[in-house]
Design a protein around this motif. Structure first.
Motif, PDB file in Angstrom:
ATOM      1  N   THR A  95       0.830  -1.207   0.000  1.00  0.00           N
ATOM      2  CA  THR A  95       0.000   0.000   0.000  1.00  0.00           C
ATOM      3  C   THR A  95       0.862   1.254   0.000  1.00  0.00           C
ATOM      4  N   ALA A  96       1.953   1.226   0.854  1.00  0.00           N
ATOM      5  CA  ALA A  96       2.838   2.389   0.923  1.00  0.00           C
ATOM      6  C   ALA A  96       3.535   2.625  -0.398  1.00  0.00           C
ATOM      7  N   LYS A  97       3.943   1.548  -1.030  1.00  0.00           N
ATOM      8  CA  LYS A  97       4.600   1.681  -2.328  1.00  0.00           C
ATOM      9  C   LYS A  97       3.654   2.341  -3.331  1.00  0.00           C
ATOM     10  N   GLU A  98       2.408   1.910  -3.238  1.00  0.00           N
ATOM     11  CA  GLU A  98       1.421   2.491  -4.138  1.00  0.00           C
ATOM     12  C   GLU A  98       1.181   3.965  -3.803  1.00  0.00           C
ATOM     13  N   GLU A  99       1.170   4.270  -2.456  1.00  0.00           N
ATOM     14  CA  GLU A  99       0.966   5.657  -2.039  1.00  0.00           C
ATOM     15  C   GLU A  99       2.145   6.530  -2.444  1.00  0.00           C
ATOM     16  N   VAL A 100       3.369   5.979  -2.318  1.00  0.00           N
ATOM     17  CA  VAL A 100       4.555   6.733  -2.746  1.00  0.00           C
ATOM     18  C   VAL A 100       4.494   7.009  -4.239  1.00  0.00           C
ATOM     19  N   LYS A 101       4.086   5.992  -4.948  1.00  0.00           N
ATOM     20  CA  LYS A 101       3.954   6.164  -6.401  1.00  0.00           C
ATOM     21  C   LYS A 101       2.944   7.263  -6.707  1.00  0.00           C
ATOM     22  N   GLN A 102       1.813   7.230  -5.982  1.00  0.00           N
ATOM     23  CA  GLN A 102       0.791   8.252  -6.189  1.00  0.00           C
ATOM     24  C   GLN A 102       1.301   9.625  -5.764  1.00  0.00           C
ATOM     25  N   ALA A 103       2.083   9.658  -4.631  1.00  0.00           N
ATOM     26  CA  ALA A 103       2.622  10.931  -4.155  1.00  0.00           C
ATOM     27  C   ALA A 103       3.614  11.511  -5.145  1.00  0.00           C
TER      28      ALA A 103
END
Length: 437
Positions: free
Chosen positions: A167-175
């Motif tokens: 999830t964090a990886k996805e959030e970082v990608k989104q960020a």
């Protein structure tokens, strides 16, 4: 006395012989008498000699007996003394033996008590060991149960962590995508809306030691634009003078430096803000990251070129309704550079003064026009309204602040006048707000 008494029978026998001799009839009384007298004398003499000899022997025997008696008494005394000493030694030995016996009995009793205590402690330790063993068994059983539960929790946590990491990886990608989009929008002139919270506002005020009643000036800009030197000039100080802001070829400011105005009549505080490029902050985040929204006025200082950081500061000043002034420093240096580009040789001291003055005026006007056109173009490209740019020299500002008449002023007088007016306006507005409240 014993030897003297034993001589009496001998003396009696001799006397009897003498008497019997006188009683015998003598044929010739005269001769016989003389003969008998002689014999009697000889006998008496022999008796006396024998008596004397006997007395001498008696005295010797008496002295021997007395000596023997003395020795016997001395021996008896010695023996008595030895007996007394022996009795004393025996008594002492007996007393010591009795004391030793008592001490030995006491030691034995103490050792017996200690042995009993040791046995009791050993028994208690055995009991404790037994209980500890039972507790260890219970603890091992409980630990085994906990370990099993922890393994189950760890497995669940690992699964959760893997899920969270995903999830964090996805959030970082989104960020990152959002950041790229914001930077893209910023470059296109679309300003991101980032409003500080109340906590951030209060923290920024504490960081700059904001005080009501004072006017807080922030001098901001890219590294090397001359912020410290400009602050020194505003405060009437030369570089490296006591109390002056630190200056140098490379950027020296990485944290806020706070400089109250030396004149107590001016309630001004100047801040040397860390230059963009010395800290890892994107241009569009520089304003909020440095907490510039708490200042009463901001001077945007640039040297050679107007940057995206300068545009970001001006845009945010408009959002927060903070007065901002665009200032280009080091005007005297730039004009000299333009003069060299126009062919002026600074080493030619014998040149025509009139030609030098004409060239200076041309270079000065060229520099002013180029600067104003550059700022106008940059503001238009950033969709910001046109505003004046103040072209100044630090030495000229210093002369004005120190009460001297400037020789080659450009916008220094106007900048100082507008800063003072802005201070008065802000103070009057603050006083009105305080009165109405």
């Amino acid at each position: 006395m014993g030897p003297a008494v034993s001589m009496l029978p001998v003396l009696g026998a001799a006397a009897a012989t003498v008497i019997s001799a006188f009683r015998r009839p003598a044929p010739n009384p005269t001769m016989d008498a003389l003969q008998r007298a002689k014999e009697a004398r000889e006998l008496a003499q022999r008796i006396r000699d024998e008596a004397q000899e006997e007395r001498r022997h008696a005295r010797e025997r008496l002295e021997a007996l007395e000596e023997a008696s003395r020795k016997a008494r001395e021996e008896a005394h010695r023996m008595m003394t030895e007996m007394v000493e022996a009795e004393r030694a025996a008594t002492k030995a007996r007393l010591e033996a009795e004391a030793a016996v008592r001490e030995a009995r006491a030691d034995a009793a103490r050792l017996a008590e200690q042995a009993a205590q040791e046995r009791e402690r050993a028994r208690e330790m055995q009991e404790q060991a037994r209980k500890a063993e039972e507790a260890a068994k219970e603890e091992a059983k409980r630990a085994k149960k906990i370990a099993k539960e922890e393994r189950q929790k760890a497995d669940a946590a690992r699964a959760e962590a893997e899920k969270a990491a995903k999830t964090a990886k996805e959030e970082v990608k989104q960020a990152m995508s959002a950041k790229e989009e914001i930077e893209k929008r910023w470059k296109e002139g679309i300003q991101p809306v980032v409003t500080p919270t109340v906590a951030e506002l209060e923290a920024a005020k504490r960081r700059v030691q904001y005080k009501e009643g004072l006017f807080h000036f922030a001098v901001a800009g890219v590294a090397g634009s001359g912020k410290s030197s400009l602050i020194n000039a505003f405060r009437g100080l030369r570089n490296r003078e006591a109390g002056a802001a630190a200056t140098g070829v490379t950027e020296t400011t990485r944290v806020f430096d706070r400089y109250p105005d030396p004149n107590p009549q001016y309630p001004l505080v100047w801040y040397d803000i860390p230059g963009a490029g010395t800290i890892k902050i994107p241009d569009w985040q520089y304003f909020n990251a440095q907490g510039l929204y708490v200042f009463d006025c901001i001077i945007v200082l640039f040297d050679n070129r107007f940057t995206m950081t300068d545009v970001a500061i001006l845009s945010n000043c408009a959002r927060f309704n903070i007065p901002a002034f665009i200032v280009r420093s080091k005007a005297d240096q730039h004009i000299r550079n333009v003069m060299r580009e126009m062919g002026h040789d600074s080493d030619d001291e014998d040149g025509d003064l009139g030609s030098h003055d004409r060239l200076y005026r041309e270079a000065r006007q060229h520099f002013i026009d180029e600067t104003r056109e550059n700022i106008k173009s940059n503001l238009e490209n950033a969709n910001l309204p046109d505003r004046p740019v103040y072209i100044v020299s630090n030495d000229t500002i210093l002369s004005i602040v120190q009460g001297k008449a400037p020789r080659k002023a450009i916008d220094e007088v106007e900048l100082l006048r507008d800063l003072v007016n802005q201070t008065l306006v802000r103070r009057s507005g603050a006083s009105a707000a305080s009165t109405s409240s």
